[in-house]
Design a protein around this motif. Structure first.
Motif, PDB file in Angstrom:
ATOM      1  N   ALA A  51       0.741  -1.340  -0.064  1.00  0.00           N
ATOM      2  CA  ALA A  51       0.168  -0.066   0.024  1.00  0.00           C
ATOM      3  C   ALA A  51       0.787   1.299  -0.103  1.00  0.00           C
ATOM      4  CB  ALA A  51      -0.947  -0.115   1.238  1.00  0.00           C
ATOM      5  N   MET A  52       1.917   1.139   0.589  1.00  0.00           N
ATOM      6  CA  MET A  52       2.801   2.400   0.843  1.00  0.00           C
ATOM      7  C   MET A  52       3.511   2.530  -0.510  1.00  0.00           C
ATOM      8  SD  MET A  52       4.039   5.030   2.550  1.00  0.00           S
ATOM      9  CE  MET A  52       3.496   4.647   4.307  1.00  0.00           C
ATOM     10  N   ALA A  53       3.859   1.412  -1.060  1.00  0.00           N
ATOM     11  CA  ALA A  53       4.652   1.423  -2.443  1.00  0.00           C
ATOM     12  C   ALA A  53       3.471   2.253  -3.437  1.00  0.00           C
ATOM     13  CB  ALA A  53       4.981  -0.021  -2.962  1.00  0.00           C
ATOM     14  N   LEU A  54       2.452   1.877  -3.344  1.00  0.00           N
ATOM     15  CA  LEU A  54       1.351   2.436  -4.265  1.00  0.00           C
ATOM     16  C   LEU A  54       1.209   3.557  -3.839  1.00  0.00           C
ATOM     17  CD1 LEU A  54      -0.531   1.903  -6.683  1.00  0.00           C
ATOM     18  CD2 LEU A  54      -2.167   1.197  -4.750  1.00  0.00           C
ATOM     19  N   LEU A  55       1.278   4.175  -2.981  1.00  0.00           N
ATOM     20  CA  LEU A  55       1.128   5.520  -2.498  1.00  0.00           C
ATOM     21  C   LEU A  55       2.327   6.492  -2.991  1.00  0.00           C
ATOM     22  CD1 LEU A  55      -0.446   7.807  -0.976  1.00  0.00           C
ATOM     23  CD2 LEU A  55       0.667   7.091   1.135  1.00  0.00           C
ATOM     24  N   LYS A  61       4.274   9.894  -9.671  1.00  0.00           N
ATOM     25  CA  LYS A  61       3.558  10.582 -11.064  1.00  0.00           C
ATOM     26  C   LYS A  61       2.415  11.602 -11.013  1.00  0.00           C
ATOM     27  CE  LYS A  61       2.599   5.556 -12.512  1.00  0.00           C
ATOM     28  NZ  LYS A  61       1.593   4.419 -12.567  1.00  0.00           N
ATOM     29  N   GLY A  62       2.497  12.376  -9.719  1.00  0.00           N
ATOM     30  CA  GLY A  62       2.097  13.479  -9.848  1.00  0.00           C
ATOM     31  C   GLY A  62       0.469  13.392  -9.568  1.00  0.00           C
ATOM     32  N   LEU A  63       0.019  12.163  -9.211  1.00  0.00           N
ATOM     33  CA  LEU A  63      -1.393  12.027  -9.023  1.00  0.00           C
ATOM     34  C   LEU A  63      -2.033  12.642  -8.111  1.00  0.00           C
ATOM     35  CD1 LEU A  63      -1.629   8.354 -10.522  1.00  0.00           C
ATOM     36  CD2 LEU A  63      -2.317  10.555 -11.958  1.00  0.00           C
ATOM     37  N   PHE A  69      -0.426  13.226  -0.060  1.00  0.00           N
ATOM     38  CA  PHE A  69       0.403  12.065   0.331  1.00  0.00           C
ATOM     39  C   PHE A  69       0.834  11.760   1.732  1.00  0.00           C
ATOM     40  CE2 PHE A  69       5.140  10.869   1.011  1.00  0.00           C
ATOM     41  CZ  PHE A  69       4.986   9.455   0.517  1.00  0.00           C
ATOM     42  N   ARG A  70       0.895  12.971   2.362  1.00  0.00           N
ATOM     43  CA  ARG A  70       1.376  12.940   3.914  1.00  0.00           C
ATOM     44  C   ARG A  70       0.055  12.585   4.496  1.00  0.00           C
ATOM     45  NH1 ARG A  70       4.482  18.906   4.412  1.00  0.00           N
ATOM     46  NH2 ARG A  70       6.407  18.069   3.536  1.00  0.00           N
TER      47      ARG A  70
END
Length: 78
Positions: A51-55, A61-63, A69-70
């Protein structure tokens, strides 16, 4: 062959469709047990790491913004 599999259930008064239903029920229970065993074998930390890797990937990617993010990172920590 199919009648051989169901023949034991006929003796209890079940017809063909009821026998199929009971077999599907057993298949579902068996599948659920396998799912639970696999869930117990995979550590929770590994699931959280993905999940952290996906975040991090979404942020790269700037999504999502830095603030978002924080916020999401704090949610994943708790």
């Amino acid at each position: 062959m199919w009648s051989d599999l169901c023949s034991g259930l006929y003796s209890y008064g079940f017809n063909g469709w009821q026998s199929i239903g009971i077999m599907l029920l057993h298949l579902g229970v068996f599948g659920g047990m396998i799912y639970l065993i696999i869930r117990m074998l995979i550590p929770k930390s590994k699931r959280e790491d993905s999940a952290m890797a996906l975040l991090k990937e979404q942020f790269a990617k700037g999504l999502i913004s830095k603030e978002e993010f924080r916020e999401r990172k704090e949610v994943l920590k708790n």
